[in-house]
Design an enzyme around this catalytic site. Structure first.
Site, PDB file in Angstrom:
ATOM      1  N   TYR A   1     -12.414  -4.074  -2.516  1.00  0.00           N
ATOM      2  CA  TYR A   1     -14.091  -2.704  -2.645  1.00  0.00           C
ATOM      3  C   TYR A   1     -14.682  -4.472  -3.927  1.00  0.00           C
ATOM      4  O   TYR A   1     -16.141  -4.058  -2.810  1.00  0.00           O
ATOM      5  CB  TYR A   1     -13.520  -2.643  -4.388  1.00  0.00           C
ATOM      6  CG  TYR A   1     -14.870  -1.783  -5.243  1.00  0.00           C
ATOM      7  CD1 TYR A   1     -15.305  -0.823  -4.622  1.00  0.00           C
ATOM      8  CD2 TYR A   1     -15.348  -2.536  -6.497  1.00  0.00           C
ATOM      9  CE1 TYR A   1     -16.764  -0.451  -5.075  1.00  0.00           C
ATOM     10  CE2 TYR A   1     -16.233  -2.122  -6.898  1.00  0.00           C
ATOM     11  CZ  TYR A   1     -17.293  -0.647  -5.914  1.00  0.00           C
ATOM     12  OH  TYR A   1     -18.115  -0.468  -7.376  1.00  0.00           O
TER      13      TYR A   1
ATOM     14  N   TYR B   1      -2.662 -10.543   4.920  1.00  0.00           N
ATOM     15  CA  TYR B   1      -2.807  -8.828   5.134  1.00  0.00           C
ATOM     16  C   TYR B   1      -4.155  -8.471   5.527  1.00  0.00           C
ATOM     17  O   TYR B   1      -4.969  -8.337   4.499  1.00  0.00           O
ATOM     18  CB  TYR B   1      -1.853  -7.706   3.675  1.00  0.00           C
ATOM     19  CG  TYR B   1      -1.408  -6.365   3.947  1.00  0.00           C
ATOM     20  CD1 TYR B   1      -2.036  -5.805   5.628  1.00  0.00           C
ATOM     21  CD2 TYR B   1      -1.478  -5.851   3.296  1.00  0.00           C
ATOM     22  CE1 TYR B   1      -1.548  -4.606   5.691  1.00  0.00           C
ATOM     23  CE2 TYR B   1      -1.374  -4.509   3.668  1.00  0.00           C
ATOM     24  CZ  TYR B   1      -1.420  -3.931   4.514  1.00  0.00           C
ATOM     25  OH  TYR B   1      -1.431  -2.623   5.525  1.00  0.00           O
TER      26      TYR B   1
ATOM     27  N   ARG C   1      -8.874  -0.639   5.127  1.00  0.00           N
ATOM     28  CA  ARG C   1      -8.830  -0.071   3.792  1.00  0.00           C
ATOM     29  C   ARG C   1      -9.318  -0.506   2.520  1.00  0.00           C
ATOM     30  O   ARG C   1      -9.790  -0.675   1.443  1.00  0.00           O
ATOM     31  CB  ARG C   1      -6.814   0.192   3.380  1.00  0.00           C
ATOM     32  CG  ARG C   1      -7.140   1.190   3.811  1.00  0.00           C
ATOM     33  CD  ARG C   1      -5.129   1.121   3.161  1.00  0.00           C
ATOM     34  NE  ARG C   1      -4.802   2.174   2.650  1.00  0.00           N
ATOM     35  CZ  ARG C   1      -4.462   3.110   2.373  1.00  0.00           C
ATOM     36  NH1 ARG C   1      -3.025   3.127   3.578  1.00  0.00           N
ATOM     37  NH2 ARG C   1      -4.617   4.064   1.118  1.00  0.00           N
TER      38      ARG C   1
ATOM     39  N   LYS D   1      -0.194 -10.081   8.356  1.00  0.00           N
ATOM     40  CA  LYS D   1       0.231  -9.101   8.418  1.00  0.00           C
ATOM     41  C   LYS D   1      -0.972  -8.124   9.500  1.00  0.00           C
ATOM     42  O   LYS D   1      -1.943  -7.825   8.601  1.00  0.00           O
ATOM     43  CB  LYS D   1       0.454  -8.089   7.943  1.00  0.00           C
ATOM     44  CG  LYS D   1       1.551  -6.585   7.937  1.00  0.00           C
ATOM     45  CD  LYS D   1       1.753  -5.926   7.094  1.00  0.00           C
ATOM     46  CE  LYS D   1       1.242  -3.784   6.572  1.00  0.00           C
ATOM     47  NZ  LYS D   1       1.762  -3.358   5.843  1.00  0.00           N
TER      48      LYS D   1
ATOM     49  N   ILE E   1       5.604  -4.776  10.001  1.00  0.00           N
ATOM     50  CA  ILE E   1       6.224  -4.338   8.938  1.00  0.00           C
ATOM     51  C   ILE E   1       4.998  -2.564   8.473  1.00  0.00           C
ATOM     52  O   ILE E   1       4.204  -2.058   8.969  1.00  0.00           O
ATOM     53  CB  ILE E   1       5.040  -4.610   7.453  1.00  0.00           C
ATOM     54  CG1 ILE E   1       5.634  -6.315   7.909  1.00  0.00           C
ATOM     55  CG2 ILE E   1       5.030  -4.360   6.394  1.00  0.00           C
ATOM     56  CD1 ILE E   1       4.825  -7.317   6.843  1.00  0.00           C
TER      57      ILE E   1
ATOM     58  N   THR F   1       0.956  -0.918   0.129  1.00  0.00           N
ATOM     59  CA  THR F   1      -0.135   0.310  -0.282  1.00  0.00           C
ATOM     60  C   THR F   1       0.767   1.150  -0.103  1.00  0.00           C
ATOM     61  O   THR F   1       0.409   2.435  -0.194  1.00  0.00           O
ATOM     62  CB  THR F   1      -0.870   0.000   1.142  1.00  0.00           C
ATOM     63  OG1 THR F   1      -2.186  -1.051   0.997  1.00  0.00           O
ATOM     64  CG2 THR F   1      -1.726   1.029   1.047  1.00  0.00           C
ATOM     65  N   THR F   2       1.767   1.692   0.661  1.00  0.00           N
ATOM     66  CA  THR F   2       2.686   2.260   0.815  1.00  0.00           C
ATOM     67  C   THR F   2       3.629   2.745  -0.239  1.00  0.00           C
ATOM     68  O   THR F   2       3.411   4.195  -0.746  1.00  0.00           O
ATOM     69  CB  THR F   2       3.892   2.396   1.897  1.00  0.00           C
ATOM     70  OG1 THR F   2       2.973   2.065   3.120  1.00  0.00           O
ATOM     71  CG2 THR F   2       4.439   3.232   2.124  1.00  0.00           C
TER      72      THR F   2
END
Length: 297
Positions: free
Chosen positions: A109, A135, A140, A164, A206, A46-47
């Site tokens: 989504y 994850y 999000r 994570k 992380i 994501t980052t």
């Protein structure tokens, strides 16, 4: 055997002013991370603005990072997608490129039921031989991996070995670790919860914070692992104002701003992300200096 123990950086993807990936700058920040104690690199998470990379860029950035790091520390490739076939393709490409492990975010989504998550993750895992980190970041994705689901996957799919956890739900994470009874490794996905999750058995974090404070983030985990709980906790608490500033707008807006303030020149963001609001940027700069980070002139 854990994929890594310590602080893995969820690294940004530097961009040129025209929006192209800046591979030269990516190489520089990878070297900076290795030189400053980071224990693993997570690329195209994501980052790293993976959602706005083209498929070709996504694969190329993973390949570049693997080649640059050259096995000095593990490289974990973010290959998750809301499309199972896409996640399989990216995972197979990362395996061919020499990734050490994969990070697979829950489908976003369109989401999935718990049954759908089991089918999705099983299909991706069976398409490769690499170890996989689930994850979970429902804020999000709108999709939560329940403890029972994570444990079922870890027990029945050989290469699903870790998770994570960025749900922020300590009670859920405690239940996960109780049910797992050692069958899954845990990594904190929230920089403000490294010590709390290590108290539940986490192997590390992380981290977004690691982009600007790699040594300190590494040290939070190292101190805890050495039994220096008070020192670890003190460093975690000292970092909280900076962590809060790094999440005052949606990630990775603030962390890219912070790196640019430090003179790292990681460039702009891709739309729909926009530059940080001035009042938030001022608070961020203040907290960076208070934490001891040196800003560029």
């Amino acid at each position: 055997m854990a994929i890594f123990t310590g602080a893995g950086v969820a690294i940004v993807t530097p961009m040129n002013e025209n929006g192209d990936v800046n591979y030269e700058k990516l190489g520089e920040i990878l070297e900076y991370q290795i030189a400053n104690g980071t224990d693993a690199v997570v690329i195209c998470g994501t980052t790293g603005e993976s959602a706005t990379l083209t498929m070709e860029e996504h694969v190329d950035v993973i390949k570049y990072a693997i080649d640059k790091v050259a096995k000095r520390i593990p490289v974990i490739a973010g290959t998750g997608s809301n499309c199972t076939a896409t996640a399989i393709y990216l995972s197979q490409e990362a395996e061919k490129a020499g990734a050490d492990a994969l990070l697979l975010v829950t489908p976003y989504y369109n989401k999935a039921t718990q049954k759908g998550l089991i089918a999705h993750y099983t299909a991706v895992a069976e398409s490769v031989k690499l170890p996989i980190i689930l994850y979970n970041v429902p804020s999000r994705t709108g999709c939560n991996i329940l403890p029972e689901t994570a444990v079922e996957l870890a027990k029945n799919v050989e290469n699903i070995v870790a998770i994570k956890e960025a749900s922020g739900n300590i009670s859920q994470i405690a239940k996960l670790m109780q049910l797992a009874d050692g069958c899954i490794d845990l990594y904190s996905g929230n920089d403000d919860q490294i010590v709390p999750l290590m108290s539940l058995g986490a192997k590390g974090v992380i981290s977004v914070l690691s982009n600007v404070a790699p040594q300190e983030t590494h040290d939070i985990v190292k101190l805890y692992m050495e039994g220096k709980i008070q020192e670890s906790c003190a460093l975690q608490l000292r970092a909280l104002p900076l962590i809060n500033a790094l999440f005052s707008e949606v990630n990775p807006i603030p962390v890219k701003k912070a790196m640019n303030l430090m003179g790292m020149e990681v460039g702009p963001l891709r739309g729909p992300l926009s530059e940080m609001e001035e009042e938030h940027a001022a608070v961020l700069a203040k907290e960076m200096e208070a934490f001891g980070l040196k800003l560029a002139e």
